[in-house]
Design an enzyme around this catalytic site. Structure first.
Site, PDB file in Angstrom:
ATOM      1  N   VAL A 102     -25.189   2.755 -30.980  1.00  0.00           N
ATOM      2  CA  VAL A 102     -26.551   3.278 -30.911  1.00  0.00           C
ATOM      3  C   VAL A 102     -27.115   3.303 -32.322  1.00  0.00           C
ATOM      4  O   VAL A 102     -26.416   3.638 -33.281  1.00  0.00           O
ATOM      5  CB  VAL A 102     -26.554   4.702 -30.320  1.00  0.00           C
ATOM      6  CG1 VAL A 102     -27.974   5.253 -30.262  1.00  0.00           C
ATOM      7  CG2 VAL A 102     -25.901   4.723 -28.947  1.00  0.00           C
ATOM      8  N   CYS A 103     -28.401   2.933 -32.456  1.00  0.00           N
ATOM      9  CA  CYS A 103     -29.089   3.070 -33.734  1.00  0.00           C
ATOM     10  C   CYS A 103     -28.337   2.282 -34.816  1.00  0.00           C
ATOM     11  O   CYS A 103     -27.894   1.159 -34.585  1.00  0.00           O
ATOM     12  CB  CYS A 103     -29.214   4.552 -34.066  1.00  0.00           C
ATOM     13  SG  CYS A 103     -30.392   4.987 -35.359  1.00  0.00           S
ATOM     14  N   THR A 104     -28.143   2.867 -35.990  1.00  0.00           N
ATOM     15  CA  THR A 104     -27.482   2.154 -37.088  1.00  0.00           C
ATOM     16  C   THR A 104     -25.964   2.081 -36.920  1.00  0.00           C
ATOM     17  O   THR A 104     -25.283   1.520 -37.787  1.00  0.00           O
ATOM     18  CB  THR A 104     -27.820   2.798 -38.441  1.00  0.00           C
ATOM     19  OG1 THR A 104     -27.475   4.183 -38.410  1.00  0.00           O
ATOM     20  CG2 THR A 104     -29.299   2.643 -38.761  1.00  0.00           C
ATOM     21  N   GLY A 152     -31.887   0.314 -29.791  1.00  0.00           N
ATOM     22  CA  GLY A 152     -32.741   1.005 -30.735  1.00  0.00           C
ATOM     23  C   GLY A 152     -32.183   2.322 -31.215  1.00  0.00           C
ATOM     24  O   GLY A 152     -31.008   2.633 -31.039  1.00  0.00           O
TER      25      GLY A 152
END
Length: 227
Positions: A102-104, A152
């Site tokens: 998830v995310c970074t 994202g």
């Protein structure tokens, strides 16, 4: 998903807690799921905003995973530069049926060599950095390439997890979980993506993230130069 399915959340200090707890809320509800939360040293660690997680497993003590999930957060840069942590990510990721982030958290997958040539997503402010690891950045909220599922930032983790739930247990089970957690987003503002938010809001967030972006770029450059 008849047999026990081992899901390992790989976390680290100063993670963004919703990157972790959002998907956890979904995936822990799957039938026959064995959920393990592990960090480099086990024990206790503290998130970006001070929420503590305790009774964690040490990554070296986790023998295998059917699925790994790695959240993002400000501490992602330090984690990515930790050779012992990254060795465990690589070991568990290479043996997993599904590799997710998830995310970074996807930047950690990239640093582990798990995204080369793969389409992948990340938080909009850092997504383009995936290309430094040979990945193909994609702006979709959920990005699937083979057994790699990313996407994202932050709240996208719930969408990613529901996509995984449908894959593992069928759409009806995923829909039931969505109903259980009453996941029906209706935000008060239409500002959740840079192309939707007002320009001055985007500029303010970019300014706030600028230092993180510089640190991440330098860290990734140092890693890729070693290869």
């Amino acid at each position: 998903m008849a047999d026990t399915f081992k899901i390992v959340f790989i976390i680290y200090p100063r993670l963004t807690q919703l990157d972790f707890t959002g998907p956890y809320e979904v995936l822990a509800r799957l039938p026959n799921a064995e959920v393990v939360v592990a960090s480099k040293d086990g024990g206790t660690l503290v998130s970006e905003l001070g929420l503590a997680f305790t009774n964690l497993h040490a990554l070296a003590d986790v023998d295998r995973a059917d699925l790994i999930c790695i959240p993002g957060g400000p501490g992602q840069t330090e984690a990515m530069l930790d050779p012992e942590f990254m060795a465990e990510v690589k070991r568990l990721g290479e043996g997993a049926k599904y590799v997710t982030a998830v995310c970074t958290g996807s930047l950690i997958l990239g640093a582990a060599g798990l995204l080369s040539g793969k389409r992948a997503g990340s938080h909009w402010a850092y997504r383009d950095m995936l290309a430094m690891f040979g990945a193909v950045p994609v702006a979709d909220r959920v990005v699937r390439d083979g057994n790699i599922i990313t996407g994202g930032g932050v709240t996208a983790g719930i969408d990613i997890a529901l996509t995984i739930a449908a894959e593992l247990a069928g759409e009806d089970r995923a829909k039931a979980i969505q109903l259980m957690i009453e996941y029906a987003p209706a935000p008060p503002f239409n500002a959740g993506r840079p192309e939707l938010a007002e320009p001055h809001i985007v500029a303010a967030v970019k300014e706030r993230f600028a230092e993180f972006a510089t640190q991440r770029q330098k860290a990734i450059a140092s890693l890729t130069e070693r290869v």
